[in-house]
Enzyme design. Structure first.
Site: not given
Length: 762
Positions: A259, A474, A484
């Site tokens: 993204e 992950r 973020k």
């Protein structure tokens, strides 16, 4: 259930372990029920039935009754036959099932007689008789098994082994005393060619690249999607896969779909390496696809930053695409889903459907024509944000009902402008874009496993090519945050300067700090491809960084906390040049020169006025060597300043000889450059700054106030003119990289990592 499992011949412990796996237990119980009355359920049959239940992927369970019957009736009576039968079922899942071909492929009902085994064994032994007679019982009979099985594919392995042993005994007779002596292994002669030995040692130390590692990973072959666990086969799967292969030519296709609303971090490095690396390992292609479906958070700097980081890691996208390229097609497919009564317009507010157990939508069963009109109204801006969504009639593995496919956002899109006010969600978009780009392997992190069924459901509902989703664990890192939102908070609160602050674990921060891309890639390769979520200590990454910098970074001498030294008996008339290897032990890396003069600077920690036990460097009674120049220095006088502190040292120097060889050598500089050096420690005090049980006040209360230390240092002249991001090893100090803040008159160095500690050295 336990009794049914025991009827398969499982031990009590195995039954106990199996019962923990509810889905497998149901399958095995069903197999036992199907096998009843079809033959004797002995231990051999039970073992094969158990293996059938564990090895046959669920999408092929329509053939389970057939396979159970063949096993129960002992027509499939060995593991090799069962493996062949399962393979045949998988290979012919989308073809007409031919019973005769099936039985031939798996040897159903084939019984190999003892006479046939004896004849085949005799044939093979005759072929190797001369060698067997020479080596006698030292001869390795293992390969003989394979040669007999090549003649008699369905021969019983145990009977073949027994016959080989018997015929070997008949040929050689009973073992003699010399047959019982273990063979002596020949010692490999040492090679005298030193350069070749050095080359071998260098090769052994080379890290396995991600591409090399991924060559050992076995996912499905392109076009063999239907053979993977959990894949859903429909009546159109065969046609769609054939069309897919015509388009791709059987080439592997992957994608990296970030993204564009933030900067990539160390976790993304693993994703980049896996997606681009797997394509590279199989001569395939990887797309860089921006998942630009959330216009309110997307900025041009993030698009540029993502592309730069992918290329910095050494990968070139086959094509750069955007989810927004497909907005019209995605909208048309949404209309198709409504027409199929697989999607509907819902008016529940976002806050109503949050949480683990939201109430069902009262609009789920609204008429198709009504949802079609309302969806059109959504597109035409007749609803406010949050007043309506389009939801899919499916359930995720985690139990979440009817995920949202479209929501309203009155925000201009960076590429499509004001064309759209409805935007698709990631859950709806990514599988369909994968299909459009004919991705063969949709590689994603483990949390998307809960959406795999909706991925397959959506492609099949629209009757389009369905890729295969594979998940891996992950990567998370201790002592940092990668969210973020949280990084933005660190920036706004002034704890770090920007997204590329070297204390962060964004990729731009790691690059600025001096981490080589090769080291990051090698680090990702060491993690493997397991499904487990892992949290790594930064030390593991830093070790990979050292491995690369140790053989690539040029050496320089720097003094971070300078102490002035005057050589009172300086032997030369003026400054002289000293030649220093750029990389010790690597002549091809060349050399550089540094200046040696009567005034030098050393680290203040390399002098102790009061000598501590075990201290090996300069003291009033102990000399020390100066690296590279061939001199040792001895303290003559400690000169103090007005406050009583040490101002400088006066020393004498002498040539280094075998007779006066010092205990240690230290770095020094003369006629140096003044530079700024930034030393870094962990940004947070605790391993898990986001864990409320460890840091109850939140991650901002866990900041290490000593995470940055700025020094005015002295560095030898060889670094003059160094370029931004150029890397050096400052001898005995660590690895450093030139920061972008540098100017021609003021170089700024970031400490990348320290040197490996020698615990035996003070």
């Amino acid at each position: 259930m336990a009794e049914k499992l025991k009827s398969l011949g499982l031990s009590d412990q195995k039954v106990k372990e199996t019962l923990k796996n509810e889905s497998l237990t149901v399958i095995l119980a069903d197999i036992v029920d199907q096998a009843q009355g079809k033959g004797e359920l002995n231990k051999s049959v039970g073992n094969l039935l158990y293996n059938l239940g564990t090895k046959l992927p669920r999408q092929f369970h329509t053939r389970l009754p057939l396979l159970v019957e063949y096993v129960a009736r002992a027509q499939i009576n060995q593991e090799a036959k069962l493996t062949a039968a399962i393979k045949f079922v998988q290979d012919h899942a989308m073809k007409e099932f031919n019973t005769a071909e099936f039985e031939k492929a798996c040897g159903a009902g084939v019984e190999v007689s003892q006479d046939e085994i004896e004849a085949a064994v005799a044939q093979v032994i005759k072929k190797h008789k001369e060698v067997i007679l020479k080596q006698r019982y030292q001869y390795n009979t293992g390969p003989l098994m394979g040669q007999v099985r090549a003649i008699l594919q369905w021969a019983d392995s145990r009977k073949v082994k027994e016959e080989i042993d018997l015929q070997i005994l008949t040929l050689l007779g009973p073992k003699k005393e010399e047959d019982l002596v273990k063979p002596v292994k020949k010692k490999t002669e040492k090679k005298e060619n030193k350069p070749e030995v050095a080359q071998v040692q260098h090769t052994e130390k080379q890290s396995l690249t991600m591409t090399d590692f991924l060559k050992t990973v076995h996912f499905h072959a392109p076009g063999q999607n239907h053979k993977t666990e959990g894949y859903v086969i429909t009546e159109n799967t065969s046609r769609l896969l054939q069309e897919h292969l015509k388009i791709t030519g059987g080439q592997v296709r992957t994608r990296f779909p970030p993204e564009p609303n933030g900067i990539l971090h160390i976790g993304h490095a693993k994703a980049i390496n896996i997606n681009f690396g797997y394509a590279a390992a199989n001569n395939g292609m990887c797309f860089l696809r921006y998942d630009d479906t959330n216009p309110e958070k997307e900025e041009e700097k993030f698009f540029v930053g993502i592309k730069n980081m992918v290329e910095w890691l050494g990968y070139k996208p086959h094509q750069i695409t955007h989810s927004s390229d497909n907005f019209q097609q995605l909208y048309e497919w949404a209309v198709t889903l409504i027409k199929k009564d697989l999607a509907y317009v819902c008016h529940q507010r976002p806050e109503e459907v949050r949480g683990h157990d939201p109430p069902p939508s009262p609009w789920r069963e609204r008429p198709i024509h009504e949802s079609l009109q309302l969806f059109e109204d959504m597109k035409n801006g007749k609803f406010d944000e949050g007043e309506a969504t389009l939801r899919l009639k499916t359930m995720l593995e985690e139990g979440k009902m009817d995920p949202v496919a479209y929501r309203i956002k009155f925000i201009a899109h960076h590429r499509t402008g004001d064309t759209w006010c409805i935007y698709p969600t990631y859950d709806y978009t990514h599988c369909l874009c994968d299909s459009i780009e004919h991705i063969t392997h949709s590689l994603c992190t483990k949390e998307f496993q809960a959406r795999r069924s909706s991925y397959y459901w959506l492609c099949n509902a629209l009757d389009i090519y369905c890729p295969v989703q594979w998940e891996y664990g992950r990567l998370n890192m201790h002592y940092t945050v990668v969210s973020k939102r949280k990084i933005a908070k660190l920036i706004s609160e002034g704890f770090v300067r920007d997204w590329d602050d070297p204390r962060l674990f964004t990729l731009s921060a790691l690059r600025r700090r001096g981490f080589p891309q090769e080291a990051i890639n090698n680090f990702c390769a060491t993690l493997g491809l397991t499904g487990a979520q892992i949290i790594i200590h930064p030390d593991a990454l830093e070790a990979c960084v050292r491995d690369v910098l140790n053989v690539t970074s040029h050496r320089a001498m720097a003094v971070l906390n300078p102490l002035r030294v005057i050589i009172t008996n300086y032997p030369n008339k003026g400054p002289t040049n000293v030649t220093v290897p750029n990389i010790p032990g690597n002549d091809s890396a060349g050399t550089h020169t540094v200046i040696f003069d009567e005034e030098v600077w050393i680290e203040s920690s390399d002098f102790q006025e009061v000598e501590e036990k075990g201290y090996r460097r300069l003291t009033p009674s102990q000399s020390v060597g100066l690296r590279h120049c061939g001199y040792i220095i001895q303290v003559q006088e400690v000169v103090r300043n007005a406050q009583g502190g040490i101002d400088h040292l006066k020393v004498t120097c002498h040539k280094t000889t075998d007779a006066n060889k010092p205990k240690a050598f230290i770095q020094w500089v003369s006629k140096p450059l003044k530079c700024e050096v930034r030393l870094y420690e962990r940004l947070f005090n605790h391993k898990s700054p986001e864990d409320p049980s460890v840091v109850p006040g939140g991650f901002l209360t866990d900041i290490n106030t000593n995470s940055l230390n700025v020094l005015s240092a002295l560095v030898d002249v060889s670094v003059k003119g160094a370029q931004v991001l150029q890397k050096f090893q400052f001898e005995r100090s660590g690895y450093f990289s030139v920061d972008p803040d540098s100017t021609p008159d003021n170089l700024v160095f970031n400490c990348t990592v320290g040197l490996k500690e020698d615990k035996g050295k003070v």
